[in-house]
Design a protein around this motif. Structure first.
Motif, PDB file in Angstrom:
ATOM      1  N   THR A  31      40.732  38.959  15.556  1.00  0.00           N
ATOM      2  CA  THR A  31      40.154  39.130  14.107  1.00  0.00           C
ATOM      3  C   THR A  31      40.356  40.581  13.657  1.00  0.00           C
ATOM      4  OG1 THR A  31      38.196  40.014  15.471  1.00  0.00           O
ATOM      5  CG2 THR A  31      38.194  37.672  14.850  1.00  0.00           C
ATOM      6  N   ASP A  32      40.869  41.444  14.423  1.00  0.00           N
ATOM      7  CA  ASP A  32      41.246  42.840  13.969  1.00  0.00           C
ATOM      8  C   ASP A  32      42.647  43.181  14.624  1.00  0.00           C
ATOM      9  OD1 ASP A  32      40.728  43.885  16.454  1.00  0.00           O
ATOM     10  OD2 ASP A  32      38.584  44.501  15.854  1.00  0.00           O
ATOM     11  N   ALA A  33      42.893  44.644  14.561  1.00  0.00           N
ATOM     12  CA  ALA A  33      44.238  45.095  15.185  1.00  0.00           C
ATOM     13  C   ALA A  33      44.582  44.924  16.625  1.00  0.00           C
ATOM     14  CB  ALA A  33      44.416  46.432  14.624  1.00  0.00           C
ATOM     15  N   GLY A  34      43.172  44.783  17.448  1.00  0.00           N
ATOM     16  CA  GLY A  34      43.041  44.650  18.825  1.00  0.00           C
ATOM     17  C   GLY A  34      43.959  43.509  19.172  1.00  0.00           C
ATOM     18  N   CYS A  35      44.717  43.677  20.178  1.00  0.00           N
ATOM     19  CA  CYS A  35      45.699  42.448  20.847  1.00  0.00           C
ATOM     20  C   CYS A  35      46.896  42.008  19.833  1.00  0.00           C
ATOM     21  CB  CYS A  35      44.899  41.296  21.145  1.00  0.00           C
ATOM     22  SG  CYS A  35      43.652  41.776  22.709  1.00  0.00           S
ATOM     23  N   THR A  36      47.255  42.756  18.646  1.00  0.00           N
ATOM     24  CA  THR A  36      48.102  42.060  17.868  1.00  0.00           C
ATOM     25  C   THR A  36      49.653  42.212  18.497  1.00  0.00           C
ATOM     26  OG1 THR A  36      48.051  44.318  16.762  1.00  0.00           O
ATOM     27  CG2 THR A  36      46.985  42.522  15.597  1.00  0.00           C
ATOM     28  N   ASP A  37      49.678  43.158  19.424  1.00  0.00           N
ATOM     29  CA  ASP A  37      51.077  43.360  20.027  1.00  0.00           C
ATOM     30  C   ASP A  37      51.461  42.170  20.761  1.00  0.00           C
ATOM     31  OD1 ASP A  37      50.825  45.887  19.519  1.00  0.00           O
ATOM     32  OD2 ASP A  37      50.453  46.846  21.495  1.00  0.00           O
ATOM     33  N   CYS A  38      50.480  41.185  21.073  1.00  0.00           N
ATOM     34  CA  CYS A  38      50.963  39.937  21.561  1.00  0.00           C
ATOM     35  C   CYS A  38      51.300  38.975  20.922  1.00  0.00           C
ATOM     36  CB  CYS A  38      49.922  39.352  22.670  1.00  0.00           C
ATOM     37  SG  CYS A  38      48.573  38.551  21.655  1.00  0.00           S
ATOM     38  N   LEU A  39      51.384  39.244  19.526  1.00  0.00           N
ATOM     39  CA  LEU A  39      51.805  38.221  18.501  1.00  0.00           C
ATOM     40  C   LEU A  39      53.155  38.455  18.054  1.00  0.00           C
ATOM     41  CD1 LEU A  39      48.618  38.790  15.900  1.00  0.00           C
ATOM     42  CD2 LEU A  39      48.748  37.249  18.176  1.00  0.00           C
ATOM     43  N   GLY A  40      53.774  39.487  18.525  1.00  0.00           N
ATOM     44  CA  GLY A  40      55.048  39.717  18.162  1.00  0.00           C
ATOM     45  C   GLY A  40      55.089  39.980  16.528  1.00  0.00           C
ATOM     46  N   ASP A  41      55.943  39.545  15.517  1.00  0.00           N
ATOM     47  CA  ASP A  41      55.883  39.892  14.133  1.00  0.00           C
ATOM     48  C   ASP A  41      54.695  38.995  13.664  1.00  0.00           C
ATOM     49  OD1 ASP A  41      58.212  41.317  14.471  1.00  0.00           O
ATOM     50  OD2 ASP A  41      59.718  39.568  13.912  1.00  0.00           O
ATOM     51  N   LEU A  42      53.978  39.835  12.724  1.00  0.00           N
ATOM     52  CA  LEU A  42      52.840  39.053  12.025  1.00  0.00           C
ATOM     53  C   LEU A  42      53.499  38.011  11.239  1.00  0.00           C
ATOM     54  CD1 LEU A  42      50.578  42.115  10.918  1.00  0.00           C
ATOM     55  CD2 LEU A  42      49.990  40.498  12.598  1.00  0.00           C
TER      56      LEU A  42
END
Length: 346
Positions: free
Chosen positions: A183-194
């Motif tokens: 829901t926010d910037a936390g853990c976005t690293d695991c997504l790869g490219d947005l």
């Protein structure tokens, strides 16, 4: 090491993340954990939670109004209050949109009034809008999460998102969840490219010395959901849609009456994932047990009941249609919102 298993892991540090976890656990019987550092009661609030906000799509306001009772059921009277809100626009595009936003709110029986012609802001006031009181809410949140069986993991290691499970380590345990909701910037690293149509933007939280004339005032920038709150003693807390400190100060100054000075005494910059068209973006990611749920704007947490229904496949037909239109699509022109919700895009 012990192993813990959950239906949902909610990654976020906002009232939306907290209310989503509570709703999934208490209303839908799911086993839920939260990944993130939830705010301390006296910390500058990063977001705002209005029961209805500056949205241009009637189906969005319908969704919020329909979920009103479900949202309030989780809270005590001391955690909500009704406020007069100033919805303001700072650009020519925003000026042109204020009439439409006002019309949408009037259609839901919200009483509005034009700002005085002698004023420096373009926009209108809206009466009696319910707003979450962040200090009271976050003060009670730990005991409420504990009672609902929701575990909070402040720091996690080695988070990996597979096709059917998300795994990570925390508190000397291995954790697995069937789905991760970001829901926010936390853990976005695991997504790869947005995903296409989304971008990482920035906000700057500000606090100032007292400005007595702004005590009790609440001003929302309709184009960005940036907001200014005048506390009872006149101190200002604001979230500016900007990464640069000078731009944040300029934005704050544009909301103040001419000749008003406000000395900034604290500031904090943080990243926010946003949609490029200003509309909420809610979609499972391909080949990963991850749902990205971002860009909800000024009403933030009030979307939690509908979002929980979507995630558990138990929502109404109107809710399914609303979320279905705000996923990964080649043409989102039919659901685009005013400006960029959250603002501060590169």
């Amino acid at each position: 090491m012990n192993e813990q298993n959950y239906d949902f892991a909610i990654a976020g540090s906002s009232a939306l993340a907290a209310m989503l976890a509570l709703t999934l656990a208490r209303t839908h019987g799911a086993k839920v954990c939260v990944i993130g550092h939830l705010p301390a009661p006296l910390q500058i609030s990063r977001d705002i939670a209005l029961s209805v906000g500056p949205y241009s799509r009637p189906e969005t306001l319908d969704l919020l109004v329909d979920g009103f009772d479900a949202f309030r059921a989780f809270l005590s009277a001391s955690e909500l209050e009704r406020r007069r809100v100033v919805f303001a626009a700072l650009t020519e595009t925003g000026h042109a949109a204020t009439g439409h936003v006002r019309h949408m709110l009037n259609a839901h029986n919200i009483v509005t009034a034009s700002l005085p012609d002698r004023g420096h802001l373009v926009g209108f006031t809206a009466e009696g809008i319910w707003i979450l009181r962040p200090r009271a809410f976050f003060a009670r949140l730990p005991e409420r999460l504990d009672a609902a069986g929701v575990t909070v993991y402040h720091d996690v290691e080695d988070l990996q998102a597979g096709q059917t499970l998300v795994r990570f380590a925390a508190n000397d345990a291995f954790i697995a969840a069937k789905r991760l909701v970001v829901t926010d910037a936390g853990c976005t690293d695991c997504l790869g490219d947005l995903p296409a149509g989304t971008v990482m933007g920035w906000r700057t939280a500000l606090a100032t010395d007292p400005v007595p004339a702004l005590a009790g005032r609440l001003i929302v920038d309709i184009e960005s959901s940036g907001h200014l709150t005048g506390l009872a003693d006149g101190r200002i807390e604001a979230v500016a849609p900007s990464e640069n400190e000078a731009d944040a100060a300029h934005w704050l100054g544009a909301l103040l009456a001419r000749g008003t000075a406000a000395r900034i005494v604290a500031r904090r910059r943080f990243a926010v994932p946003l949609s490029r068209d200003g509309a909420p973006f809610v979609a499972p990611l391909p080949r990963k047990a991850v749902v990205l749920a971002i860009g909800f704007g000024a009403s933030g947490a009030w979307f939690a009941p509908a979002l929980a229904g979507f995630l558990t496949d138990s929502g109404s037909s109107a809710e399914r249609a609303w979320f279905g239109a705000r996923g990964v699509r080649t043409n989102r022109a039919g659901i685009a919102e005013i400006g960029l919700v959250g603002g501060g895009t590169p």
